[in-house]
Design a protein around this motif. Structure first.
Motif, PDB file in Angstrom:
ATOM      1  N   LEU A 304     -15.510  -9.706   0.069  1.00  0.00           N
ATOM      2  CA  LEU A 304     -14.071  -9.538  -0.093  1.00  0.00           C
ATOM      3  C   LEU A 304     -13.395  -9.998   1.189  1.00  0.00           C
ATOM      4  CD1 LEU A 304     -13.694  -6.057  -1.853  1.00  0.00           C
ATOM      5  CD2 LEU A 304     -13.634  -8.338  -2.869  1.00  0.00           C
ATOM      6  N   ILE A 305     -12.678 -11.120   1.108  1.00  0.00           N
ATOM      7  CA  ILE A 305     -12.012 -11.712   2.268  1.00  0.00           C
ATOM      8  C   ILE A 305     -10.522 -11.771   2.001  1.00  0.00           C
ATOM      9  CG2 ILE A 305     -11.829 -13.756   3.732  1.00  0.00           C
ATOM     10  CD1 ILE A 305     -14.737 -14.412   2.935  1.00  0.00           C
ATOM     11  N   ARG A 306      -9.736 -11.174   2.876  1.00  0.00           N
ATOM     12  CA  ARG A 306      -8.278 -11.127   2.746  1.00  0.00           C
ATOM     13  C   ARG A 306      -7.890 -10.526   1.393  1.00  0.00           C
ATOM     14  NH1 ARG A 306      -4.729 -15.860   4.465  1.00  0.00           N
ATOM     15  NH2 ARG A 306      -3.688 -14.263   5.715  1.00  0.00           N
ATOM     16  N   TYR A 307      -8.449  -9.395   1.096  1.00  0.00           N
ATOM     17  CA  TYR A 307      -8.223  -8.748  -0.197  1.00  0.00           C
ATOM     18  C   TYR A 307      -6.923  -7.952  -0.169  1.00  0.00           C
ATOM     19  CZ  TYR A 307      -8.939  -5.539  -4.113  1.00  0.00           C
ATOM     20  OH  TYR A 307      -8.779  -4.818  -5.263  1.00  0.00           O
ATOM     21  N   ARG A 308      -6.080  -8.213  -1.145  1.00  0.00           N
ATOM     22  CA  ARG A 308      -4.794  -7.504  -1.243  1.00  0.00           C
ATOM     23  C   ARG A 308      -5.058  -6.141  -1.897  1.00  0.00           C
ATOM     24  NH1 ARG A 308       0.087  -9.786  -0.891  1.00  0.00           N
ATOM     25  NH2 ARG A 308      -0.706 -11.857  -1.430  1.00  0.00           N
ATOM     26  N   LEU A 309      -5.125  -5.119  -1.063  1.00  0.00           N
ATOM     27  CA  LEU A 309      -5.505  -3.797  -1.543  1.00  0.00           C
ATOM     28  C   LEU A 309      -4.422  -3.159  -2.407  1.00  0.00           C
ATOM     29  CD1 LEU A 309      -7.717  -1.657  -1.433  1.00  0.00           C
ATOM     30  CD2 LEU A 309      -6.722  -0.822   0.706  1.00  0.00           C
ATOM     31  N   GLY A 310      -3.155  -3.517  -2.159  1.00  0.00           N
ATOM     32  CA  GLY A 310      -2.075  -2.987  -2.976  1.00  0.00           C
ATOM     33  C   GLY A 310      -1.273  -1.892  -2.312  1.00  0.00           C
ATOM     34  N   ASP A 311      -1.536  -1.613  -1.038  1.00  0.00           N
ATOM     35  CA  ASP A 311      -0.798  -0.582  -0.313  1.00  0.00           C
ATOM     36  C   ASP A 311       0.126  -1.200   0.725  1.00  0.00           C
ATOM     37  OD1 ASP A 311      -2.004   1.523  -1.634  1.00  0.00           O
ATOM     38  OD2 ASP A 311      -3.622   1.699  -0.175  1.00  0.00           O
ATOM     39  N   ARG A 312       1.214  -0.511   0.982  1.00  0.00           N
ATOM     40  CA  ARG A 312       2.105  -0.886   2.073  1.00  0.00           C
ATOM     41  C   ARG A 312       1.837   0.068   3.230  1.00  0.00           C
ATOM     42  NH1 ARG A 312       6.672  -3.918   2.757  1.00  0.00           N
ATOM     43  NH2 ARG A 312       8.150  -3.206   4.344  1.00  0.00           N
ATOM     44  N   VAL A 313       1.644  -0.490   4.431  1.00  0.00           N
ATOM     45  CA  VAL A 313       1.254   0.321   5.580  1.00  0.00           C
ATOM     46  C   VAL A 313       2.094  -0.030   6.804  1.00  0.00           C
ATOM     47  CG1 VAL A 313      -1.130   0.525   4.774  1.00  0.00           C
ATOM     48  CG2 VAL A 313      -0.519  -1.324   6.344  1.00  0.00           C
TER      49      VAL A 313
END
Length: 436
Positions: A304-313
């Motif tokens: 998993l490279i540069r995976y958009r996890l879906g959270d804003r941090v």
């Protein structure tokens, strides 16, 4: 030939990886940066050479020239839809199959359930990382650990000797069944979603049962209001730590003794995609805010490279007084797709509204739901003895922040969790969901 999965948990790889994890967790910034760079370069070249999907996405010259975190913007971002749409074989490295890897599936609370597949080597590191999180949070060999999740973990051989005994509390069961399983387990160490554990405590108090056997609690997966957290820990008489983790990327961050949530820089590389579309490394040099992109450094079967996890941090500098040399996650603001919409069509993250609500000490639990633009319904579970006027004062506070919104505050006895047992603090009900 790639080895298959073991039917029992192998302790050797776990212990070896545990030693490595402890050593790197205490390493200085130069040593951490060196290890991160080495693992990242190896991962990118492994993915390009052995994974069909990455052979399409990454140019050979780009992989050959890749030198470290600073080169990550030259690689594509991997979205959840990429993992959900195609067959698993497109993302599995050569030599690995569905049969020779263990699946881990997300809850699907985002609307897109994701299945990640891990090799035996990946699992050895995952288990060591998980064990270290608990040991660093105060787990002792003789503790009885209750973990709250749908599926049980693989048993380990030391349990027959009474070491690190584990007890599964199935969060898909009814609340009564969960409470009975909890009381039967008599745990001293708890691991799970905060609201699930809070529900157990609420039911115990309703029954007039005071459980004081727990020493430590490791929260993960969501946020509790300060009032609810204090109530849970006060009932249990326990101390707590917190992890920020996911099925896909393991542990992203864990709290230190001062309560700061530190990135696990030896395990992941974190970038932040800002609102203007640019990305920046969360390297501890400054405060950055936006959508998190995670590269999991230990993922041989399904990189998993540069995976958009879906959270804003929001990630801040590496300046915590505990002495750890890693950046601090200042806030996890929730799912990035849950953005409220105003009457003019503009969308925004509603995290600032949650702080308005949880600023009232009477609020034990809360949920902000938008069903149409310029509207929000605030559901609150209030602590016993709270005055009826609290709901009106909450509504006034929220209206001051979003004066153009139609604001409704409902005092409720219970807030329904999602399918995985989590309660989404901010939730947008799309038109298609509302019609259904």
């Amino acid at each position: 030939m790639t080895p298959g999965l073991s039917p029992v948990m192998k302790l050797g790889p776990v212990l070896r990886n545990l030693v490595r994890t402890v050593r790197l967790d205490r390493a200085g910034p130069e040593r951490l940066a060196e290890e991160q760079r080495r693992l990242l370069v190896h991962l990118v070249r492994h993915a390009r050479a052995r994974v069909p999907r990455y052979r399409e996405l990454i140019d050979p010259a780009t992989a050959a020239a890749f030198r470290g975190p600073e080169d990550l913007p030259s690689l594509p971002v991997l979205d959840r839809t990429d993992l959900h749409a195609g067959p698993a074989e497109e993302l599995l490295a050569a030599g690995f199959t569905v049969a020779s890897t263990k699946p881990g599936t997300t809850s699907g609370s985002s609307g897109i359930p994701i299945t990640i597949r891990n090799s035996e080597r990946d699992l050895g590191y995952l288990r060591a990382s998980y064990l270290y999180d608990m040991l660093a949070s105060g787990l002792r060999p003789w503790d009885r650990m209750a973990y709250f999740r749908v599926s049980p973990f693989l048993r380990h051989p030391l349990e027959r000797f009474g070491v690190l005994r584990t007890f599964h509390i199935d969060t898909s069961a009814t609340l009564d069944e969960q409470v009975e399983a909890f009381l039967a387990a008599r745990p001293t160490f708890l691991v799970g979603f905060p609201h699930v554990i809070a529900s157990i405590v609420d039911e115990l108090e309703r029954r007039g049962v005071r459980y004081t056997g727990a020493r430590r609690v490791l929260f993960g997966g969501e946020r509790l209001t300060p009032t609810a957290r204090a109530r849970v820990l006060g009932h249990l008489g326990a101390r707590c730590d917190e992890v920020y983790a996911s099925v896909e990327v393991f542990t992203v961050a864990r709290t230190c003794r001062r309560g700061a949530l530190h990135l696990r820089s030896a395990d992941v590389v974190v970038e932040v995609e800002r609102d203007d579309g640019s990305t920046v490394l969360a390297d501890g040099s400054r405060v950055v805010e936006g959508e998190i992109l995670v590269t999991r450094l230990h993922s041989e079967a399904m990189p998993l490279i540069r995976y958009r996890l879906g959270d804003r941090v929001t990630v801040g500098p590496a300046d915590c007084g505990c002495g750890r040399a890693t950046p601090v996650v200042l806030r996890v603001q929730g799912r990035s797709e849950d953005r409220f919409r105003g009457a003019d069509g503009r969308e925004f993250y509603a995290d600032f509204l949650t702080f308005k609500v949880q600023g009232f000490p009477e609020v034990a639990r809360m949920q902000l739901v938008q069903r149409r633009p310029a509207q929000v319904t605030v559901s609150v579970v209030l602590s016993p003895g709270a005055e009826a006027s609290v709901a009106d004062r909450i509504a006034e506070s929220v209206r001051e922040a979003v004066p153009e919104f139609d604001v409704t505050v409902e005092r409720v006895a219970f807030i329904a969790p999602e399918r995985n047992g989590k309660i989404k603090i901010v939730k947008v009900v799309r038109e298609t969901e509302a019609q259904a």
